[in-house]
Design a protein around this motif. Structure first.
Motif, PDB file in Angstrom:
ATOM      1  N   THR A 146       0.858  -1.169   0.000  1.00  6.80           N
ATOM      2  CA  THR A 146       0.000   0.000   0.000  1.00  6.80           C
ATOM      3  C   THR A 146       0.899   1.224   0.000  1.00  6.80           C
ATOM      4  O   THR A 146       1.840   1.307   0.779  1.00  6.80           O
ATOM      5  CB  THR A 146      -0.911   0.026   1.234  1.00  6.80           C
ATOM      6  N   LEU A 157      -4.312   1.351   9.210  1.00  6.81           N
ATOM      7  CA  LEU A 157      -3.988   0.178   8.402  1.00  6.81           C
ATOM      8  C   LEU A 157      -3.853  -1.026   9.321  1.00  6.81           C
ATOM      9  O   LEU A 157      -2.898  -1.140  10.096  1.00  6.81           O
ATOM     10  CB  LEU A 157      -2.691   0.410   7.625  1.00  6.81           C
ATOM     11  N   THR A 159      -2.953  -4.615   9.326  1.00  8.25           N
ATOM     12  CA  THR A 159      -2.322  -5.609   8.467  1.00  8.25           C
ATOM     13  C   THR A 159      -2.714  -7.013   8.904  1.00  8.25           C
ATOM     14  O   THR A 159      -3.309  -7.219   9.972  1.00  8.25           O
ATOM     15  CB  THR A 159      -0.794  -5.471   8.490  1.00  8.25           C
ATOM     16  N   CYS A 193     -10.678   0.786  13.936  1.00  8.61           N
ATOM     17  CA  CYS A 193     -10.469   2.019  13.180  1.00  8.61           C
ATOM     18  C   CYS A 193     -10.672   3.189  14.148  1.00  8.61           C
ATOM     19  O   CYS A 193     -11.248   3.024  15.231  1.00  8.61           O
ATOM     20  CB  CYS A 193     -11.448   2.140  12.014  1.00  8.61           C
ATOM     21  N   ASP A 201     -14.858  -5.215   5.428  1.00 12.37           N
ATOM     22  CA  ASP A 201     -14.006  -6.293   4.917  1.00 12.37           C
ATOM     23  C   ASP A 201     -13.103  -6.872   5.999  1.00 12.37           C
ATOM     24  O   ASP A 201     -11.924  -7.172   5.766  1.00 12.37           O
ATOM     25  CB  ASP A 201     -13.163  -5.814   3.735  1.00 12.37           C
ATOM     26  N   ARG A 204     -10.630  -3.501   7.213  1.00 12.29           N
ATOM     27  CA  ARG A 204     -10.209  -2.408   6.348  1.00 12.29           C
ATOM     28  C   ARG A 204     -10.881  -1.116   6.799  1.00 12.29           C
ATOM     29  O   ARG A 204     -12.101  -1.077   6.978  1.00 12.29           O
ATOM     30  CB  ARG A 204     -10.577  -2.694   4.895  1.00 12.29           C
ATOM     31  N   CYS A 205     -10.092  -0.064   6.993  1.00  8.89           N
ATOM     32  CA  CYS A 205     -10.620   1.219   7.438  1.00  8.89           C
ATOM     33  C   CYS A 205     -10.722   2.184   6.260  1.00  8.89           C
ATOM     34  O   CYS A 205      -9.836   2.219   5.396  1.00  8.89           O
ATOM     35  CB  CYS A 205      -9.724   1.827   8.519  1.00  8.89           C
ATOM     36  N   CYS A 218     -15.880  -1.056  -0.379  1.00 12.29           N
ATOM     37  CA  CYS A 218     -15.853  -2.316   0.365  1.00 12.29           C
ATOM     38  C   CYS A 218     -16.381  -3.435  -0.530  1.00 12.29           C
ATOM     39  O   CYS A 218     -17.262  -3.208  -1.371  1.00 12.29           O
ATOM     40  CB  CYS A 218     -16.721  -2.228   1.617  1.00 12.29           C
TER      41      CYS A 218
END
Length: 513
Positions: A146, A157, A159, A193, A201, A204-205, A218
């Motif tokens: 990314t 993020l 991971t 987040c 997802d 995922r933010c 998304c």
């Protein structure tokens, strides 16, 4: 002169490149497969930085292909604590040119690495070909990269790896204040987040500006659900002989992430005259972050734009050609100002006149008399060029110069003019330096149409007859149609806003490079 701008789309949002070098994403499960080796090799030579060994906490040495290692202090290292901070060299001061830093973050499994970038000021534009902050996470099955640049910190993020490589790369030109980031070790079930961000997802933010933007971000499209409540603070339909509209909270600073649309309607046989009394939006070279855009129609059709405005200069009075005008206010999540206040009134067609120091375009827009017969295309219908034979205004005399940039030879024209009035590029040497960055994409099958577009933007067509011309919108649309899919395969965003170019085929209005 208030030239109507075109620009690279440098909106400072999350810039994502899922392994630009040799990877592409397939399907919805993020499966990875090799790209064409020639393209991968060329990209890796220009863009990819891989560490060969762990570095000490206070210094790092990153060999580049064909170059001797360069040493920097307090740049890169191996980080094994459960949390910590990393930043660009000299932060918060300007980072040095030609920097190459790599941090290896290792936490103990089953813990994963979470990264939050709290400050970001890295040269753009998308797709971050010049300077960038890059996060590479490795798992047994996949490798994901990314990349970030611009001036707005990306979202949190989360991971899926216990080992993450963070690299910071700068070229030898424009710099910025860089970045500062914090990392934490979290268990897989602790992904989170920040309060204003949106999670989807499985971790995922997304930034607030990406929610309800009509573009699903998304996989489950959850970011586009329950959107009827967003942007409820402003906009709407207005009817009557007169009225007013303003940005939310005016004259106090307007909120972030606004998308307000007003539709002003008057009776048939009348038109709308819009006047701005107060106007102060985020100052920017190109109106793409915070702006007001006015349309001569019932909706936001690109070819009906009367004008787009930002900064602190008071926009001119605008008059519709029919009984409906649409006004759009856009604000991102960056700088906020006091906004605007405008009033409108209905006038009969016979009253649609401009002041003695102005003249009217066919759209009803009033422009200063000095803009008539000056060689520039200021009215969409060319009304500013009518009856110019006996004009006392001199013709366009800006000197044209031969194109010397190798990448842009062989176009439909061979003369250009500098400084570039739309992209604020001072000369051909500066244009060549910027265009060189795009040569890394030359292995794409669509590169020829892409080359015509970027050359038309950076080295605009110049002729004594028509002055300096932007590329036609069709050139941009064709390139986008042919190239966007190829760029998406390597997770590069399309870097231009085609709607800001003239929607015409008239060789006196725009150019077909």
């Amino acid at each position: 002169m208030d030239f109507k701008s075109i620009a690279l789309t440098t909106r400072p949002r999350l810039q994502a490149c899922e392994d630009v070098c040799v990877l592409q994403v397939k399907g919805n499960k993020g499966e990875i497969s090799p790209l064409d080796s020639r393209f991968g090799d060329r990209i890796s030579q220009n863009l990819s930085l891989r560490p060969t060994a762990p570095h000490s906490t206070h210094s790092s040495t990153l060999p580049l292909p064909g170059k001797e290692p360069t040493f920097f202090t307090k740049c890169g290292g191996v980080l094994t604590d459960s949390g910590g901070t990393l930043s660009s060299p000299n932060h918060p001061d300007l980072y040095p040119p030609d920097s190459h830093c790599v941090w290896v973050i290792r936490v103990s499994p089953p813990f994963l690495v979470q990264i939050q970038v709290s400050s970001l000021a890295i040269e753009g534009p998308s797709p971050c070909l010049f300077d960038w902050l890059e996060v590479r996470e490795e798992t047994e099955k996949t490798s994901a990269v990314t990349r970030f640049c611009g001036n707005v910190p990306p979202p949190t993020l989360n991971t899926n790896s216990s080992t993450v490589l963070v690299s910071f790369h700068t070229d030898g030109n424009i710099g910025g204040n860089g970045f500062i980031a914090q990392y934490h070790s979290i268990l897989p079930g602790q992904k989170s987040c920040s309060r204003e961000e949106f999670m989807c997802d499985g971790g995922r933010c997304l930034l607030p500006i990406s929610i309800c933007d009509s573009h699903p971000n998304c996989q489950d499209h959850s970011d586009e659900v329950n959107c009827n409540q967003k942007h409820k603070e402003c906009g709407g339909k207005i009817t009557g002989e007169y009225g007013s509209l303003s940005s939310p909270n005016h004259p106090k600073p307007y909120p972030h992430q606004q998308l307000c649309t007003w539709q002003i309607s008057v009776e048939d046989g009348q038109v709308v005259r819009l006047s701005f009394q107060n106007f102060s939006l985020e100052t920017q070279d190109v109106c793409e972050f915070d702006y007001v855009e006015v349309y001569d129609s019932t909706d936001t059709v690109p070819n009906t734009v009367l004008g787009r405005y930002c900064g602190s200069a008071l926009p001119p009075d605008l008059t519709s050609s029919g009984p409906v005008m649409t006004v759009v206010f856009v604000a991102d999540d960056g700088v906020a100002d006091s906004g605007f206040y405008a009033s409108f009134k209905a006038i009969s067609l016979s009253e649609r006149t401009c002041s003695p120091t102005q003249f009217a375009c066919g759209s009803g827009e009033c422009l200063h008399q000095d803009w008539r017969c000056d060689g520039w295309n200021d009215c969409a219908d060319g009304a500013d060029k009518h009856d110019c034979i006996n004009s006392t205004y001199p013709p366009f005399t800006s000197p044209c110069e031969p194109i010397r940039v190798e990448m842009c030879r062989g176009l439909s024209y061979n003369l250009t003019s500098f400084p570039n009035i739309w992209l604020t590029v001072s000369d051909q040497r500066e244009a060549a330096s910027i265009l060189h960055k795009y040569r890394v994409l030359m292995e794409l099958a669509c590169f020829e149409s892409f080359r015509r577009l970027v050359c038309g933007m950076f080295l605009p067509h110049c002729s004594p007859q028509s002055g300096v011309l932007q590329p036609c919108q069709s050139i941009c649309s064709t390139a986008e149609q042919q190239c966007s899919h190829a760029l998406n395969l390597i997770n590069l965003n399309w870097p231009f806003n085609c709607h800001l170019l003239p929607d015409s085929q008239d060789p006196m209005e725009c150019c077909l490079p």
